[in-house]
Motif scaffolding. Structure first.
Motif, PDB file in Angstrom:
ATOM      1  N   SER A   1      66.361  27.273  18.555  1.00 54.91           N
ATOM      2  CA  SER A   1      66.259  26.721  17.203  1.00 54.91           C
ATOM      3  C   SER A   1      66.656  27.801  16.199  1.00 54.91           C
ATOM      4  O   SER A   1      66.685  28.999  16.530  1.00 54.91           O
ATOM      5  CB  SER A   1      64.835  26.237  16.917  1.00 54.91           C
ATOM      6  OG  SER A   1      64.455  25.208  17.819  1.00 54.91           O
TER       7      SER A   1
ATOM      8  N   SER B   1      57.792  21.723  18.057  1.00 49.23           N
ATOM      9  CA  SER B   1      58.949  20.930  18.479  1.00 49.23           C
ATOM     10  C   SER B   1      59.767  21.651  19.542  1.00 49.23           C
ATOM     11  O   SER B   1      60.181  21.056  20.548  1.00 49.23           O
ATOM     12  CB  SER B   1      59.834  20.606  17.264  1.00 49.23           C
ATOM     13  OG  SER B   1      59.142  19.805  16.332  1.00 49.23           O
ATOM     14  N   THR B   2      60.003  22.949  19.329  1.00 46.29           N
ATOM     15  CA  THR B   2      60.780  23.728  20.293  1.00 46.29           C
ATOM     16  C   THR B   2      60.041  23.831  21.618  1.00 46.29           C
ATOM     17  O   THR B   2      60.642  23.780  22.694  1.00 46.29           O
ATOM     18  CB  THR B   2      61.082  25.133  19.735  1.00 46.29           C
ATOM     19  OG1 THR B   2      61.762  25.009  18.479  1.00 46.29           O
ATOM     20  CG2 THR B   2      61.966  25.929  20.692  1.00 46.29           C
TER      21      THR B   2
ATOM     22  N   GLN C   1      58.200  21.605  22.843  1.00 47.34           N
ATOM     23  CA  GLN C   1      58.363  20.305  23.492  1.00 47.34           C
ATOM     24  C   GLN C   1      59.791  20.087  24.008  1.00 47.34           C
ATOM     25  O   GLN C   1      60.081  19.081  24.644  1.00 47.34           O
ATOM     26  CB  GLN C   1      58.002  19.179  22.511  1.00 47.34           C
ATOM     27  CG  GLN C   1      56.538  19.141  22.115  1.00 47.34           C
ATOM     28  CD  GLN C   1      55.609  18.861  23.280  1.00 47.34           C
ATOM     29  OE1 GLN C   1      55.982  18.129  24.203  1.00 47.34           O
ATOM     30  NE2 GLN C   1      54.419  19.432  23.241  1.00 47.34           N
TER      31      GLN C   1
ATOM     32  N   ASP D   1      62.644  20.283  21.963  1.00 55.49           N
ATOM     33  CA  ASP D   1      63.572  19.849  20.922  1.00 55.49           C
ATOM     34  C   ASP D   1      64.175  21.053  20.198  1.00 55.49           C
ATOM     35  O   ASP D   1      63.527  22.090  20.065  1.00 55.49           O
ATOM     36  CB  ASP D   1      62.860  18.957  19.906  1.00 55.49           C
ATOM     37  CG  ASP D   1      62.347  17.668  20.532  1.00 55.49           C
ATOM     38  OD1 ASP D   1      63.008  17.165  21.457  1.00 55.49           O
ATOM     39  OD2 ASP D   1      61.281  17.178  20.097  1.00 55.49           O
TER      40      ASP D   1
ATOM     41  N   VAL E   1      65.450  22.687  16.692  1.00 55.26           N
ATOM     42  CA  VAL E   1      65.193  22.536  15.266  1.00 55.26           C
ATOM     43  C   VAL E   1      66.160  23.433  14.507  1.00 55.26           C
ATOM     44  O   VAL E   1      66.164  24.645  14.699  1.00 55.26           O
ATOM     45  CB  VAL E   1      63.738  22.911  14.906  1.00 55.26           C
ATOM     46  CG1 VAL E   1      63.501  22.725  13.412  1.00 55.26           C
ATOM     47  CG2 VAL E   1      62.760  22.077  15.714  1.00 55.26           C
TER      48      VAL E   1
END
Length: 211
Positions: A100, A117-118, A120, A122, A124
């Motif tokens: 990210s 988020s990262t 998980q 994902d 960013v």
């Protein structure tokens, strides 16, 4: 708990962001580093869930540190947190393995959410980074490999397609044999082919060879 290693050469930045992160019930800062060398050592020792990585630091910078960490530990999740958004920082950082990319203008709460988020899985990105990445992808899709060749490299490619040897190419273009070899090597790299035969096939398929 999501364990975090915080890498930044500005102590006040580390203090400020770490203070906020400690208030989060699911995040724990387990280590801090003020340079890339120490970041690599702590990352491989502590194996944190997330690494917050500054880019511009004395000695080993964040890009080199990211590359070394990911090479030794491919599962590492690294969030770049920097003041820089230029191409010379964004692309090398992502190519080095950053997951990210945030700016230091981000709020502490936004960094905390990016950590979650990262973690998980994902990615960013700052909007500006997303725009850069999308633009580069579009360019890659519309640009043919041979369009990156210089005028001289195109001349050499056409001679390769005619079956000329390196020495024959050097003689015809009045250049040194060593220079001809360098041109051929660059052509193979830019066209992403393995040998001269594949380069010749590419040239014919793209209609580059005069009929």
């Amino acid at each position: 708990m999501i364990s975090v290693l915080f890498v930044d050469d500005h102590e006040m930045v580390r203090i400020g962001v770490s203070a906020y992160l400690t208030t989060q019930p699911d995040i724990e800062v387990i280590g801090e580093a003020d340079n890339g060398k120490k970041a690599v050592e702590l990352a491989l020792e502590l194996r944190p869930d997330i690494i917050l990585m500054d880019l511009v630091m004395e000695g080993m910078d964040g890009i080199e540190a990211t590359e070394k960490i990911v090479k030794a530990w491919p599962e590492a999740r690294i969030i770049v947190v920097t003041s820089f958004i230029d191409d010379e920082k964004v692309y090398p950082a992502l190519e080095a393995g950053a997951s990210s990319y945030l700016l230091k203008t981000s709020k502490a709460s936004e960094i905390a959410q990016a950590i979650r988020s990262t973690y998980q899985g994902d990615a960013v990105f700052e909007p500006e980074v997303t725009n850069k990445v999308m633009a580069k992808m579009r360019n890659r899709q519309t640009t043919l490999p041979h369009e990156s060749l210089t005028a001289r490299e195109m001349e050499v490619l056409l001679l390769v397609a005619q079956g000329k040897s390196n020495q024959e190419i050097a003689d015809e273009l009045f250049i040194a044999l060593k220079t001809a070899k360098v041109h051929v090597s660059n052509i193979l790299s830019k066209l992403e082919v393995q040998d001269r035969t594949q380069a010749a096939v590419y040239a014919y398929r793209q209609g580059l060879v005069p009929k």
